[in-house]
Design a protein around this motif. Structure first.
Motif, PDB file in Angstrom:
ATOM      1  N   THR A  39      85.963  29.767  33.784  1.00 35.46           N
ATOM      2  CA  THR A  39      86.624  30.340  34.950  1.00 35.46           C
ATOM      3  C   THR A  39      85.894  31.616  35.330  1.00 35.46           C
ATOM      4  N   HIS A  40      85.519  31.704  36.590  1.00 37.80           N
ATOM      5  CA  HIS A  40      84.839  32.904  37.084  1.00 37.80           C
ATOM      6  C   HIS A  40      85.778  33.617  38.052  1.00 37.80           C
ATOM      7  N   ARG A  63      87.484  23.699  40.785  1.00 41.04           N
ATOM      8  CA  ARG A  63      88.068  24.548  41.834  1.00 41.04           C
ATOM      9  C   ARG A  63      86.991  25.468  42.375  1.00 41.04           C
ATOM     10  N   GLY A 114      87.776  32.912  41.503  1.00 40.47           N
ATOM     11  CA  GLY A 114      88.713  31.992  40.870  1.00 40.47           C
ATOM     12  C   GLY A 114      88.177  30.586  40.671  1.00 40.47           C
ATOM     13  N   SER A 115      86.885  30.382  40.802  1.00 38.24           N
ATOM     14  CA  SER A 115      86.296  29.048  40.635  1.00 38.24           C
ATOM     15  C   SER A 115      86.375  28.597  39.185  1.00 38.24           C
ATOM     16  N   ILE A 116      86.518  27.277  38.996  1.00 41.69           N
ATOM     17  CA  ILE A 116      86.638  26.690  37.662  1.00 41.69           C
ATOM     18  C   ILE A 116      85.622  25.574  37.507  1.00 41.69           C
TER      19      ILE A 116
END
Length: 148
Positions: A39-40, A63, A114-116
Motif C-alpha cells: 500500500t502506497h 486500487r 492510497g494505491s494497492i
C-alpha cells in the motif's frame, strides 16, 4: 547473463448492479508460492530498487495505479545493470498482470494516493531469503510519468 523479457497479460473488468469483477484468466499461478500486498499512501515514495537473481515476480494493481520500473541485472554484488529501466503502468481500472522474470531489479511508485499492489512470488520466503538485493532509488534514474 541472458534474461527472459517482462510480459504483460491483459485482464478484464466487468461492472454491473452486483458490483465489479476483475480477473486475469490467462495467468498461470501453478508455480507461484506466496503473495503480499503493498500500500502506497502517496505518489512521492519510490520502493526500490529490489533485485532478485532467482526469484520471479508478478504484479497486479488492486486500487489506484502504479508505475513499475524493471531493469535486467548483470552483476548483483556490484550494482551493474544490463540495460536501461523499462517502465510499465498498471491501473486498477485497466487490469493487467506484469510478469517480471528472475534476474531483474524493480522500483515501484504509486500514481495515485492510497494505491494497492498485489505481488506474487515464485519462491517461498525461506527460498527468497538469500536472493534479495537492495539498492537506493537513485542508483538508476527512472523517468516517472507521474509527478514526484
Amino acid at each position: 547473463m541472458p534474461h527472459e523479457r517482462p510480459t504483460l497479460l491483459d485482464g478484464a473488468r466487468f461492472d454491473d448492479a452486483r458490483g465489479t469483477l476483475t480477473c486475469c484468466n490467462d495467468c498461470d499461478l501453478a508455480e507461484l508460492r506466496r503473495f503480499y500486498v503493498l500500500t502506497h499512501p502517496d505518489t512521492a515514495t519510490v520502493r526500490g530498487w529490489n533485485a532478485h537473481r532467482f526469484e520471479a515476480k508478478r504484479f497486479f494493481c488492486l486500487r489506484g495505479g502504479f508505475e513499475i520500473a524493471l531493469l535486467p541485472m548483470r552483476d548483483f554484488a556490484r550494482p551493474e545493470a544490463a540495460g536501461e529501466p523499462t517502465t510499465f503502468r498498471l491501473e486498477a481500472t485497466h487490469p493487467r498482470l506484469l510478469c517480471a522474470p528472475a534476474g531483474y531489479a524493480n522500483a515501484i511508485k504509486a500514481t495515485e494516493p492510497g494505491s494497492i499492489l498485489l505481488v506474487f512470488s515464485d519462491k517461498t520466503l525461506e527460498g527468497a531469503r538469500d536472493d534479495n538485493w537492495k539498492y537506493p532509488p537513485e542508483t538508476w534514474p527512472v523517468t516517472w510519468s507521474s509527478p514526484q
